[in-house]
Design an enzyme around this catalytic site. Structure first.
Site, mmCIF file in Angstrom:
data_model
loop_
_atom_site.group_PDB
_atom_site.id
_atom_site.type_symbol
_atom_site.label_atom_id
_atom_site.label_comp_id
_atom_site.label_asym_id
_atom_site.label_seq_id
_atom_site.Cartn_x
_atom_site.Cartn_y
_atom_site.Cartn_z
ATOM 1 N N LYS A 181 -7.526 -15.507 27.591
ATOM 2 C CA LYS A 181 -6.273 -15.956 27.182
ATOM 3 C C LYS A 181 -6.452 -17.262 27.243
ATOM 4 C CE LYS A 181 -2.573 -16.948 28.841
ATOM 5 N NZ LYS A 181 -2.669 -18.180 28.049
ATOM 6 N N GLY A 212 -2.332 -17.435 21.709
ATOM 7 C CA GLY A 212 -0.959 -17.226 21.424
ATOM 8 C C GLY A 212 0.032 -18.344 21.863
ATOM 9 N N PRO A 215 2.712 -17.839 26.272
ATOM 10 C CA PRO A 215 1.643 -17.603 27.633
ATOM 11 C C PRO A 215 2.317 -16.515 28.682
ATOM 12 C CG PRO A 215 2.646 -19.518 28.080
ATOM 13 C CD PRO A 215 3.144 -19.062 26.432
ATOM 14 N N GLY A 219 -0.075 -13.502 29.221
ATOM 15 C CA GLY A 219 -0.620 -13.762 30.530
ATOM 16 C C GLY A 219 -0.204 -12.554 31.426
ATOM 17 N N GLU A 257 -8.157 -20.782 40.861
ATOM 18 C CA GLU A 257 -8.258 -22.175 41.221
ATOM 19 C C GLU A 257 -7.050 -22.991 40.757
ATOM 20 O OE1 GLU A 257 -8.560 -25.702 40.701
ATOM 21 O OE2 GLU A 257 -9.916 -25.430 39.002
ATOM 22 N N CYS A 290 -7.641 -30.992 38.158
ATOM 23 C CA CYS A 290 -7.200 -30.640 39.377
ATOM 24 C C CYS A 290 -7.829 -31.362 40.791
ATOM 25 C CB CYS A 290 -7.299 -29.122 39.460
ATOM 26 S SG CYS A 290 -9.032 -28.887 39.104
ATOM 27 N N GLU A 391 1.674 -32.316 42.771
ATOM 28 C CA GLU A 391 0.633 -32.649 41.845
ATOM 29 C C GLU A 391 1.311 -33.046 40.693
ATOM 30 O OE1 GLU A 391 -3.443 -30.509 40.078
ATOM 31 O OE2 GLU A 391 -1.487 -29.414 39.911
#
Length: 487
Positions: A181, A212, A215, A219, A257, A290, A391
């Site tokens: 996905k 799609g 999500p 998901g 991750e 990241c 972040e």
């Protein structure tokens, strides 16, 4: 120029979404539509999971090592034949500048397929553990490696092909079946993997691609469905926590991750101090990485020198980015208007909290109608500020002074994250000791690269669970069984 529509790949068939639904694919450089992708529904995802489950349970994919290797070799060949199209997708869908398109977004992932095959060839699928007497009898023990099952692969938009290859190839070689996905912003890389799988003749259901616009719907179907054994996810820490929560009722095995707020420590004895500081500009792929170093820690004794170097470096760089076709340019737009606005909100928070804006800090309207934010640098930052703790995932560097080595390590480790980091010093032994004190999954010493196909990659703390790439990356997709044979 419009790309061909991205199609779903389910049970060996390239097809439209149920009902023919599609959604727009946007070019970050221009804000314009460059194509459409199939907009999958719950019906499509259910079919993909069922196909993957059937292929794992009812075919010999999970036990046929020769078939798996041959199919991955063919898949790699088909993907390499599409190199130039993949590069065009990297530029126009992902928003990569030309200096990053081939090396990072395309050629690196393509080359890694052969390296992953070499790691696969070295796996010991059965390992004799010898005889042992216990409980009144002697047993011969054998340790067996087996595929973990059906894998849900959820990928981000920043380096989608690299991460897709890093998850899918080890999973397939391990004997798992896969449902991919992709992030809604970058569907075409995954649909290209689906097309190549069809061309390579992968058995139906072994690999499925479901893109799609929603999500959460797609998901969470993967995460909550008991037919899915493992989730491999790369993305934000917030979403990673939700995956853990939603996967708990079925005890999903997880690889996560997640985010990072990595720090580079430049010690006062660093040779070419000015050069080391100047290399800290956050610009590569607009800071959308990241493991990007976004906190620069410099000694108070050389702080003003560092600030002057950064001011000059950012001033020079301000005219060197933003051209989509310049081969040396590594910085383009952010992925979307939403991400641009998110980054701008962090910049405003830095101003509000009293950090000094040394460079950038604005939407770069002179670069066009895309989602551009200037390379930005804050100085006089303290580690309790929002811009130092969260972040940002944009071209924003924060500079923090430290008193001494112990203070630098304390600041670097005072973070919810622990993904990457760096240390520079003229004394290698000193730098190595500092590197070992930093609580992160990877550390570069004196410019050393700690991320490669043959090395495990993953974080400490809220940067994730598990490792990707290397032998450890294969282990994420394997179960360990012990067989004891009575003698």
């Amino acid at each position: 120029m419009m790309f061909p529509d991205g199609k779903l790949y389910i049970n060996g068939e390239l097809r439209e979404a149920a009902g023919g639904a599609k959604y727009e694919d946007i070019n970050p450089w221009t804000g314009e539509i460059i194509g459409y992708a199939a907009d999958a529904s719950a019906v499509d995802m259910d079919e993909a999971i069922a196909a993957a489950r059937h292929a794992f349970d009812e075919t010999d994919w999970s036990t046929n090592l020769t078939l798996r290797r041959a199919m991955v070799v063919k898949l790699g060949e088909k993907l390499r034949a599409s190199r130039d199209r993949l590069a065009e997708i990297a530029q126009k869908e992902v928003g990569s500048a030309m200096g990053a398109v081939y090396a990072v977004q395309v050629d690196g992932p393509l080359a890694s397929i052969d390296e992953l095959l070499k790691i696969f060839d070295e796996i010991h699928w059965e390992k004799p553990m010898g005889e042992r007497f216990g409980w009144g009898s002697t047993s011969n023990r054998i340790l067996v490696k087996e595929a973990a099952g059906v894998v849900g692969v959820i990928t981000p938009w920043n380096v989608p092909f690299y991460i897709t290859i890093g998850k899918v190839i080890p999973a397939l070689l391990a004997g798992c079946t896969v449902v991919i996905k992709p992030a809604p912003d970058t569907p075409l890389f995954s649909t290209m993997v689906g097309e190549a799988s069809a061309q390579a003749g992968l058995p139906p259901g072994v690999l499925n691609v479901v893109c799609g616009s929603d999500p959460v719907l797609l998901g969470e179907m993967l995460v909550t469905d008991k037919r899915v054994d493992l989730i491999s996810f790369t993305g934000s820490t917030g979403v990673g926590k939700r995956i853990m929560e939603k996967g708990a009722p079925t005890l999903k095995r997880l690889f996560l991750e997640l985010g990072g707020k990595s720090a580079a420590i430049i010690l006062e004895d660093t040779p070419n101090f000015a050069e080391a500081v100047s290399q800290s500009v956050v610009c590569f792929h607009a800071g959308q990485g990241c493991a990007t170093i976004t906190r620069l820690l410099v000694p108070k004794s050389r702080y003003q020198e560092a600030v002057a170097v950064l001011e000059a470096t950012y001033s020079a760089y301000s005219q060197m980015w933003g051209d989509p076709n310049e081969p040396t340019n590594v910085m383009g737009p952010l992925i979307s208007a939403r991400q641009r606005d998110r980054v701008m909100s962090y910049i405003q928070s830095g101003i509000d909290e009293g950090a000094r804006l040394l460079a950038g800090g604005h939407i770069a309207k002179d670069k066009g109608n895309g989602f551009f934010v200037e390379p930005t640098c804050f100085v006089d930052v303290t580690n309790d500020m929002k811009i130092a703790r969260e972040e940002i995932f944009g071209p924003v560097l924060v500079v923090i002074p430290f008193e001494d080595e112990d203070d630098a390590v304390r600041i670097a480790n005072d973070s919810d994250y622990g993904l990457s980091g760096g240390v520079r010093s003229g004394d290698l032994d000193r730098a190595m000791k500092v590197a070992k004190r930093i609580r992160t999954g990877t550390v570069g010493v004196n410019g050393g690269m700690s991320i490669a196909v043959d090395l495990p990659f993953g974080g400490y703390k809220q940067s994730g669970i598990g490792k990707e790439w290397g032998q450890e990356g294969f282990d994420e997709y394997l179960e360990t069984k012990v067989i004891g044979v009575g003698l």
